[in-house]
Design an enzyme around this catalytic site. Structure first.
Site, mmCIF file in Angstrom:
data_model
loop_
_atom_site.group_PDB
_atom_site.id
_atom_site.type_symbol
_atom_site.label_atom_id
_atom_site.label_comp_id
_atom_site.label_asym_id
_atom_site.label_seq_id
_atom_site.Cartn_x
_atom_site.Cartn_y
_atom_site.Cartn_z
ATOM 1 N N LYS A 70 -7.020 1.045 20.354
ATOM 2 C CA LYS A 70 -5.742 1.569 20.857
ATOM 3 C C LYS A 70 -5.443 2.969 20.324
ATOM 4 C CE LYS A 70 -3.852 -3.046 21.494
ATOM 5 N NZ LYS A 70 -5.118 -3.731 21.169
ATOM 6 N N SER A 97 -9.862 0.981 12.066
ATOM 7 C CA SER A 97 -8.952 1.486 13.090
ATOM 8 C C SER A 97 -8.902 0.520 14.266
ATOM 9 C CB SER A 97 -9.372 2.892 13.525
ATOM 10 O OG SER A 97 -8.361 3.482 14.325
ATOM 11 N N ILE A 129 0.817 -1.220 0.000
ATOM 12 C CA ILE A 129 0.000 0.000 0.000
ATOM 13 C C ILE A 129 0.847 1.265 0.000
ATOM 14 C CG2 ILE A 129 -2.010 -1.072 1.076
ATOM 15 C CD1 ILE A 129 -1.048 0.340 3.726
ATOM 16 N N ALA A 160 -7.952 -2.149 5.454
ATOM 17 C CA ALA A 160 -7.631 -2.904 6.666
ATOM 18 C C ALA A 160 -6.141 -3.170 6.800
ATOM 19 C CB ALA A 160 -8.396 -4.236 6.674
#
Length: 208
Positions: free
Chosen positions: A190, A187, A123, A144
């Protein structure tokens, strides 16, 4: 507390049951005698979210859908769920060849009317990702792809920033450029008041 207790009970092999919460007992909605099996909803600590499957189907059915990180635990499950809604084409973007091979083969065996396109790509490789977007022109993108292991990112902060900040920024920019209708960033909890490198990079990704 409920999760911790359930895990302890599971390791012991004990049968697990629960009684209604004090709020339900006080309000008279249930009786203390109503002992039942522990359900997944008990571990949420909130009311479960009911998905509007009709609305999801309108966004996915007959469309071109791209999932990045398609071979990861979350990405693979996303691919399984998206395939249920009958997209015209499901583009599986994954950097790890073995992981991509596994989810592609699984979906081939489970899905009959969806065109599956396995794409090996990083990516963070702007030219490669630009070609992928230009070729497939996705309507919806589920991003993801991410480094997610907290200790590993503490040891490799530069890679955490590259993959979890630069990567999603690049994918989101391309999604905007190629007029993607729906972009979903996966997301993590955390990212809320982050105390780790991994959490901080995901928080930055949210803000981008």
């Amino acid at each position: 507390d409920m999760r911790r207790i359930v895990e302890v009970c599971r390791t012991s092999g004990a049968r697990i049951r629960t009684i209604p919460g004090m709020d339900h007992l006080i309000e008279g909605r249930v009786q203390i005698s109503q002992i039942r099996n522990v359900a997944i909803e008990d571990l949420l600590g909130r009311e479960p979210v009911q998905l509007d499957t009709q609305l999801i189907a309108e966004h996915l059915n007959g469309r071109v859908v791209m999932v990045t990180g398609a071979g990861g635990s979350i990405g693979a499950e996303l691919c399984r769920q998206v395939a249920r809604f009958g997209p015209a084409r499901l583009v599986l973007v994954e950097q790890a060849e073995n992981a991509l091979f596994q989810i592609h083969r699984e979906l081939q065996n489970a899905t009959r009317n969806v065109s599956l396109v396995p794409v090996i790509a990083d990516i963070c490789d702007s030219r490669r990702m630009e070609r992928v977007f230009a070729e497939h022109k996705p309507t919806a993108v589920f991003h993801a792809a991410a480094h997610k292991h907290v200790p590993m990112m503490e040891w490799n902060p530069c890679e955490a920033v590259k993959n979890n900040v630069v990567g999603p920024y690049l994918v989101a920019t391309l999604a905007d450029r190629f007029k993607v209708e729906t972009f979903v960033l996966i997301s993590t909890d955390k990212a809320v008041n982050p105390t780790s490198i991994m959490g901080a990079t995901k928080r930055i990704a949210e803000q981008c």
